[in-house]
Scaffold this motif. Structure first.
Motif, short mmCIF file in Angstrom:
data_model
loop_
_atom_site.label_atom_id
_atom_site.label_comp_id
_atom_site.label_asym_id
_atom_site.label_seq_id
_atom_site.Cartn_x
_atom_site.Cartn_y
_atom_site.Cartn_z
N GLU A 34 -9.70 7.39 19.34
CA GLU A 34 -8.52 6.56 19.15
C GLU A 34 -7.63 7.13 18.03
N THR A 35 -6.32 7.03 18.23
CA THR A 35 -5.36 7.41 17.21
C THR A 35 -4.71 6.14 16.67
N VAL A 36 -4.88 5.92 15.37
CA VAL A 36 -4.42 4.69 14.73
C VAL A 36 -3.33 5.01 13.71
N ARG A 37 -2.25 4.26 13.79
CA ARG A 37 -1.18 4.34 12.80
C ARG A 37 -1.40 3.20 11.81
N PHE A 38 -1.72 3.56 10.56
CA PHE A 38 -1.92 2.57 9.51
C PHE A 38 -0.58 2.35 8.80
N VAL A 39 -0.12 1.11 8.78
CA VAL A 39 1.06 0.75 8.02
C VAL A 39 0.54 0.08 6.75
N LEU A 40 0.83 0.69 5.62
CA LEU A 40 0.27 0.27 4.34
C LEU A 40 1.35 -0.42 3.52
N VAL A 41 1.06 -1.65 3.11
CA VAL A 41 2.02 -2.46 2.36
C VAL A 41 1.40 -2.77 1.00
N ASN A 42 2.06 -2.31 -0.07
CA ASN A 42 1.55 -2.57 -1.42
C ASN A 42 2.25 -3.80 -1.99
N ASN A 43 1.55 -4.93 -1.96
CA ASN A 43 2.05 -6.17 -2.54
C ASN A 43 1.64 -6.32 -4.00
N GLY A 44 0.96 -5.32 -4.54
CA GLY A 44 0.47 -5.38 -5.91
C GLY A 44 1.53 -5.00 -6.94
N GLN A 45 1.12 -5.04 -8.19
CA GLN A 45 2.00 -4.72 -9.31
C GLN A 45 1.86 -3.27 -9.78
N VAL A 46 0.88 -2.55 -9.25
CA VAL A 46 0.62 -1.16 -9.64
C VAL A 46 0.47 -0.31 -8.38
N PRO A 47 0.61 1.02 -8.51
CA PRO A 47 0.40 1.90 -7.35
C PRO A 47 -1.03 1.81 -6.84
N HIS A 48 -1.16 1.95 -5.53
CA HIS A 48 -2.48 1.98 -4.90
C HIS A 48 -2.52 3.11 -3.90
N GLU A 49 -3.73 3.58 -3.66
CA GLU A 49 -3.97 4.67 -2.73
C GLU A 49 -4.73 4.14 -1.51
N PHE A 50 -4.40 4.67 -0.35
CA PHE A 50 -5.19 4.43 0.86
C PHE A 50 -5.78 5.77 1.21
N ASN A 51 -7.10 5.86 1.15
CA ASN A 51 -7.80 7.13 1.32
C ASN A 51 -8.94 6.93 2.29
N LEU A 52 -8.96 7.72 3.36
CA LEU A 52 -10.05 7.68 4.34
C LEU A 52 -11.09 8.72 3.95
N GLY A 53 -12.36 8.32 3.92
CA GLY A 53 -13.42 9.27 3.61
C GLY A 53 -14.76 8.60 3.49
N ASP A 54 -15.80 9.42 3.32
CA ASP A 54 -17.12 8.85 3.10
C ASP A 54 -17.30 8.62 1.60
N ALA A 55 -18.39 8.00 1.24
CA ALA A 55 -18.63 7.64 -0.17
C ALA A 55 -18.61 8.87 -1.08
N ALA A 56 -19.18 9.99 -0.61
CA ALA A 56 -19.21 11.21 -1.43
C ALA A 56 -17.80 11.75 -1.66
#
Length: 173
Positions: free
Chosen positions: A60-82
């Motif tokens: 599947e190909t997914v388009r993530f639309v990321l909305v930052n409602n916070g007061q500081v910058p945030h990152e959206f990062n895909l990966g495993d725990a390592a």
């Protein structure tokens, strides 16, 4: 002085965090938004994601639309725990460089939590599996998932992952 500190921070943020060329991802690869078969909105607040868990299908190909409602910058990062642990160490090192450069220009950052310099809307990492989103802004990341493997989506800004800004992403067969 503050402008110089912000300019220094932005210059540091333009440096690659992980080497993108030739970087392989066991869980998939970046894709063009036009290839997406589904769009998922992820809201980022200060120390949370909504939803907290996602499920996709292998292929599947997914388009993530990321909305930052916070007061500081945030990152959206895909990966495993390592991968997240390695990236967090790089982010901490980068934050230390920003703190050090700020002190050299007459400013002092005692708290180590000066996120104001970390997000400017146009700021992006060089790795295709992550995007930084400034407060009040939107961004997109499109990904084709290849195989069933446990991964997470997380914010690796120093302290955010540890404060709970991490979610489970299940890739079903």
């Amino acid at each position: 002085m503050k402008r110089l500190m912000i300019a220094s921070a932005l210059a540091l943020w333009s440096l690659p965090l992980l080497a993108a060329p030739g970087h392989e991802y066991a869980f998939g690869k970046p894709a063009a938004a036009a290839q997406a078969t589904r769009t998922v909105e992820v809201v980022m607040g200060d120390m949370y994601f909504e939803p907290r868990a996602l499920q996709v299908k292998a292929g599947e190909t997914v388009r993530f639309v990321l909305v930052n409602n916070g007061q500081v910058p945030h990152e959206f990062n895909l990966g495993d725990a390592a991968m997240h642990a390695r990236h967090q160490q790089e982010m901490l090192a980068m934050q230390g460089q920003m703190d050090h450069s700020a002190m050299g220009h007459g400013g002092m950052n005692h708290g180590g939590d000066d996120h104001g310099a970390m997000g400017s809307g146009g700021m992006q990492h060089d790795d295709p599996n992550m995007v930084m989103v400034a407060p009040g802004k939107r961004a997109e990341l499109t990904w084709t998932f290849s195989q069933s493997t446990p991964i997470e989506f997380a914010c690796n800004v120093p302290g955010h992952y540890q404060a709970g800004m991490v979610g489970k992403l299940t890739i079903a067969k």
